[in-house]
Write a protein that holds these residues in place. Structure first.
Motif, PDB file in Angstrom:
ATOM      1  N   ASP A 240      31.770 -62.651  29.001  1.00  0.00           N
ATOM      2  CA  ASP A 240      30.442 -62.244  29.442  1.00  0.00           C
ATOM      3  C   ASP A 240      30.564 -61.027  30.343  1.00  0.00           C
ATOM      4  N   GLU A 241      29.454 -60.607  30.936  1.00  0.00           N
ATOM      5  CA  GLU A 241      29.454 -59.379  31.738  1.00  0.00           C
ATOM      6  C   GLU A 241      30.335 -59.484  32.971  1.00  0.00           C
ATOM      7  N   GLY A 242      30.554 -60.698  33.465  1.00  0.00           N
ATOM      8  CA  GLY A 242      31.395 -60.879  34.643  1.00  0.00           C
ATOM      9  C   GLY A 242      32.861 -61.094  34.327  1.00  0.00           C
ATOM     10  N   GLY A 243      33.228 -60.991  33.040  1.00  0.00           N
ATOM     11  CA  GLY A 243      34.615 -61.161  32.647  1.00  0.00           C
ATOM     12  C   GLY A 243      35.012 -62.595  32.372  1.00  0.00           C
ATOM     13  N   ARG A 244      34.060 -63.528  32.474  1.00  0.00           N
ATOM     14  CA  ARG A 244      34.384 -64.925  32.177  1.00  0.00           C
ATOM     15  C   ARG A 244      34.529 -65.108  30.670  1.00  0.00           C
ATOM     16  N   ILE A 245      35.557 -65.809  30.270  1.00  0.00           N
ATOM     17  CA  ILE A 245      35.850 -65.980  28.844  1.00  0.00           C
ATOM     18  C   ILE A 245      34.893 -67.013  28.261  1.00  0.00           C
ATOM     19  N   THR A 246      34.226 -66.639  27.173  1.00  0.00           N
ATOM     20  CA  THR A 246      33.268 -67.532  26.520  1.00  0.00           C
ATOM     21  C   THR A 246      33.787 -68.061  25.186  1.00  0.00           C
ATOM     22  N   LYS A 247      34.750 -67.363  24.593  1.00  0.00           N
ATOM     23  CA  LYS A 247      35.282 -67.795  23.299  1.00  0.00           C
ATOM     24  C   LYS A 247      36.698 -67.278  23.141  1.00  0.00           C
ATOM     25  N   PHE A 248      37.552 -68.089  22.548  1.00  0.00           N
ATOM     26  CA  PHE A 248      38.945 -67.696  22.301  1.00  0.00           C
ATOM     27  C   PHE A 248      39.360 -68.233  20.937  1.00  0.00           C
ATOM     28  N   VAL A 249      39.898 -67.358  20.090  1.00  0.00           N
ATOM     29  CA  VAL A 249      40.368 -67.751  18.764  1.00  0.00           C
ATOM     30  C   VAL A 249      41.759 -67.180  18.563  1.00  0.00           C
ATOM     31  N   GLU A 250      42.705 -68.027  18.197  1.00  0.00           N
ATOM     32  CA  GLU A 250      44.081 -67.577  17.972  1.00  0.00           C
ATOM     33  C   GLU A 250      44.216 -66.999  16.573  1.00  0.00           C
ATOM     34  N   LYS A 251      44.549 -65.718  16.496  1.00  0.00           N
ATOM     35  CA  LYS A 251      44.779 -64.999  15.241  1.00  0.00           C
ATOM     36  C   LYS A 251      43.656 -65.211  14.221  1.00  0.00           C
TER      37      LYS A 251
ATOM     38  N   SER B 275      39.036 -63.196  32.255  1.00  0.00           N
ATOM     39  CA  SER B 275      39.932 -62.184  31.699  1.00  0.00           C
ATOM     40  C   SER B 275      40.324 -61.198  32.784  1.00  0.00           C
ATOM     41  N   TYR B 276      41.501 -60.579  32.602  1.00  0.00           N
ATOM     42  CA  TYR B 276      41.928 -59.495  33.488  1.00  0.00           C
ATOM     43  C   TYR B 276      42.273 -58.308  32.598  1.00  0.00           C
ATOM     44  N   PRO B 277      41.363 -57.320  32.508  1.00  0.00           N
ATOM     45  CA  PRO B 277      41.598 -56.187  31.601  1.00  0.00           C
ATOM     46  C   PRO B 277      42.761 -55.315  32.074  1.00  0.00           C
ATOM     47  N   PHE B 278      43.607 -54.950  31.126  1.00  0.00           N
ATOM     48  CA  PHE B 278      44.742 -54.076  31.418  1.00  0.00           C
ATOM     49  C   PHE B 278      44.562 -52.775  30.659  1.00  0.00           C
ATOM     50  N   VAL B 279      44.758 -51.663  31.359  1.00  0.00           N
ATOM     51  CA  VAL B 279      44.707 -50.342  30.723  1.00  0.00           C
ATOM     52  C   VAL B 279      46.058 -49.683  30.927  1.00  0.00           C
ATOM     53  N   GLY B 280      46.724 -49.343  29.846  1.00  0.00           N
ATOM     54  CA  GLY B 280      48.045 -48.732  29.949  1.00  0.00           C
ATOM     55  C   GLY B 280      48.869 -49.051  28.724  1.00  0.00           C
ATOM     56  N   TYR B 281      50.121 -48.706  28.796  1.00  0.00           N
ATOM     57  CA  TYR B 281      51.017 -48.920  27.653  1.00  0.00           C
ATOM     58  C   TYR B 281      51.503 -50.364  27.635  1.00  0.00           C
ATOM     59  N   TRP B 282      51.342 -51.023  26.512  1.00  0.00           N
ATOM     60  CA  TRP B 282      51.807 -52.398  26.314  1.00  0.00           C
ATOM     61  C   TRP B 282      52.197 -52.529  24.851  1.00  0.00           C
ATOM     62  N   LYS B 283      53.413 -52.970  24.609  1.00  0.00           N
ATOM     63  CA  LYS B 283      53.901 -53.034  23.227  1.00  0.00           C
ATOM     64  C   LYS B 283      54.576 -54.374  22.974  1.00  0.00           C
ATOM     65  N   ASP B 284      54.078 -55.074  21.976  1.00  0.00           N
ATOM     66  CA  ASP B 284      54.735 -56.285  21.491  1.00  0.00           C
ATOM     67  C   ASP B 284      55.810 -55.831  20.512  1.00  0.00           C
ATOM     68  N   VAL B 285      57.080 -56.006  20.883  1.00  0.00           N
ATOM     69  CA  VAL B 285      58.178 -55.486  20.067  1.00  0.00           C
ATOM     70  C   VAL B 285      58.809 -56.613  19.246  1.00  0.00           C
ATOM     71  N   GLY B 286      57.959 -57.375  18.589  1.00  0.00           N
ATOM     72  CA  GLY B 286      58.430 -58.517  17.829  1.00  0.00           C
ATOM     73  C   GLY B 286      58.841 -58.218  16.409  1.00  0.00           C
ATOM     74  N   THR B 287      58.691 -56.980  15.952  1.00  0.00           N
ATOM     75  CA  THR B 287      59.125 -56.601  14.606  1.00  0.00           C
ATOM     76  C   THR B 287      60.063 -55.399  14.690  1.00  0.00           C
ATOM     77  N   ILE B 288      60.812 -55.191  13.626  1.00  0.00           N
ATOM     78  CA  ILE B 288      61.731 -54.046  13.585  1.00  0.00           C
ATOM     79  C   ILE B 288      60.977 -52.741  13.790  1.00  0.00           C
ATOM     80  N   GLU B 289      59.866 -52.570  13.057  1.00  0.00           N
ATOM     81  CA  GLU B 289      59.128 -51.312  13.147  1.00  0.00           C
ATOM     82  C   GLU B 289      58.533 -51.100  14.538  1.00  0.00           C
ATOM     83  N   SER B 290      58.005 -52.178  15.163  1.00  0.00           N
ATOM     84  CA  SER B 290      57.411 -52.009  16.501  1.00  0.00           C
ATOM     85  C   SER B 290      58.488 -51.723  17.544  1.00  0.00           C
TER      86      SER B 290
END
Length: 384
Positions: free
Chosen positions: A169-180, A235-250
């Protein structure tokens, strides 16, 4: 002695999508950037954020990670009242068992959490490349009077189905979460960074452990249950570089990102990334060598040509060899006249004189730790 915040780093992942790079080590112990390992990033973030007690939860092929982290001195985490603690799975009443999921890993270590006596528990993944001040996230958690706070980042819409996706919502409270979700309604992705108020976390872990239908995972089970119970999740919004390196290409792409004139993270600046490496001689570049747009590290000896590549500690590249668009991990060797392009060489891999390792931008060639590529074996193991 009571502490404000305890960090728990989930570092037991097999990293099967990294293929041959994790034959002998867990994913967080995979080398990165020439002189680091992936786990250096969350450990360094903890130090700079003022978090002095850290549990590292290991599981798959843990020896290299245990040996590397040791007593935490390299990250200044060897204080008398703080420190880093290695936490492998314990033997259950019916025998030894691996952690059954991310939530079960934390549940199995509730005794350690109780001994640490924290007000808050910070849970981290050991396989992401980023810098973040967790103290700011903790301040936000306290200000919101939250029971749980999740670090989030906006991801490209085409990649959103790979992540846990939430709506707020507008205050950053999480209202819905879906995994993948197959058809995501948001591109706000979980970073796998959680802060929980300690009693709240314990209550949900204990309930989840008794549920025979649970997969004992934060994203699949605990977070949805907390939302269903109308808990205060923010939620805590993050702005910056973040990389999930779980694959060879990433993993390859993240290394290439650090070759830019302005790397995405100032790893040598005030928020420097700390690591545990043996003392080695300075790098040496031979009189006939040519090095362009590359990152060279201590102990490397270069006599050939290197372009747009990350060259790690102790690497040897012989005269007449050509290395382009590649990541050469510690103590790998490349013989005279050999060619390496769009590849990752694991530690102590060898490319014999005259041999060729050829990958492509969307299919990086991978040579396993200790493997030797001979001139007649021109086909290298491919990603995937």
């Amino acid at each position: 002695m009571k502490i404000d915040c305890l960090a728990m780093i989930l570092a037991g992942g097999q990293g099967s999508r990294l293929g041959a790079l994790t034959n002998n080590v867990a994913k967080p112990a995979v080398p990165f950037g020439g002189k680091y390992r992936i786990i250096d990033f969350p450990l360094s973030n903890c130090v700079h954020s003022g978090i002095e007690r850290v549990g590292v939860l290991t599981q798959y092929r843990p020896f290299a990670l245990h040996n590397y982290v040791s007593d935490g001195a390299a990250w200044d985490l060897d204080a008398h009242y703080g420190g880093v603690y290695i936490l492998p799975p314990y033997a259950r009443a019916k025998g030894a068992d691996w952690y059954r999921g991310t939530a079960d890993a934390i549940y199995q270590n509730l005794n350690f959490i109780e001994l640490s006596n924290p007000d808050y528990v910070l849970i981290l993944s050991g396989d992401h490349i980023y810098t973040m001040d967790y103290s700011k996230m903790l301040d936000t958690h306290k200000r919101n009077k939250a029971e749980a706070t999740i670090g989030v980042i906006e991801v490209p819409w085409e990649e959103a189905s790979r992540f846990g996706i939430m709506e707020t919502d507008e205050g950053g409270r999480i209202t819905k979460f879906v995994e993948k979700p197959p058809e995501p309604k948001s591109n706000l992705a979980s970073m796998g960074i959680y802060i929980f108020s300690a009693p709240f976390l314990r209550r949900y872990l204990e309930a989840d452990a008794k549920n025979p239908h649970s997969s004992h995972d934060f994203g699949n089970d605990l977070i949805p249950k907390m939302l269903a119970d109308r808990a205060r999740l923010f939620s805590y919004p993050f702005v910056g570089y973040w990389k999930d390196v779980g694959t060879i290409e990433s993993l390859w792409q993240a290394n290439m990102d650090f070759l830019a004139k302005r790397p995405p993270i100032d790893i040598d600046g005030h928020w420097n990334i700390l690591s545990s490496n043996p003392p080695v001689p300075p790098q040496y570049i031979g009189p006939e060598a040519r090095v362009e747009q590359s990152l060279l590290n201590e102990g490397a000896m270069i006599f050939g040509n290197v372009e747009r590549s990350v060259i790690s500690l102790g690497v040897r590249i012989a005269k007449g060899a050509r290395v382009t668009n590649s990541v050469i991990m510690p103590y790998a060797t490349i013989g005279e006249g050999a060619v390496v392009d769009h590849a990752i060489l694991a530690p102590h891999a060898e490319v014999a004189p005259g041999a060729r390792v050829q990958g492509q931008a969307n299919s990086i060639a991978v040579i396993a730790e200790g493997e030797t590529v001979l001139p007649e074996s021109a086909t290298a193991q491919q990603a995937g």
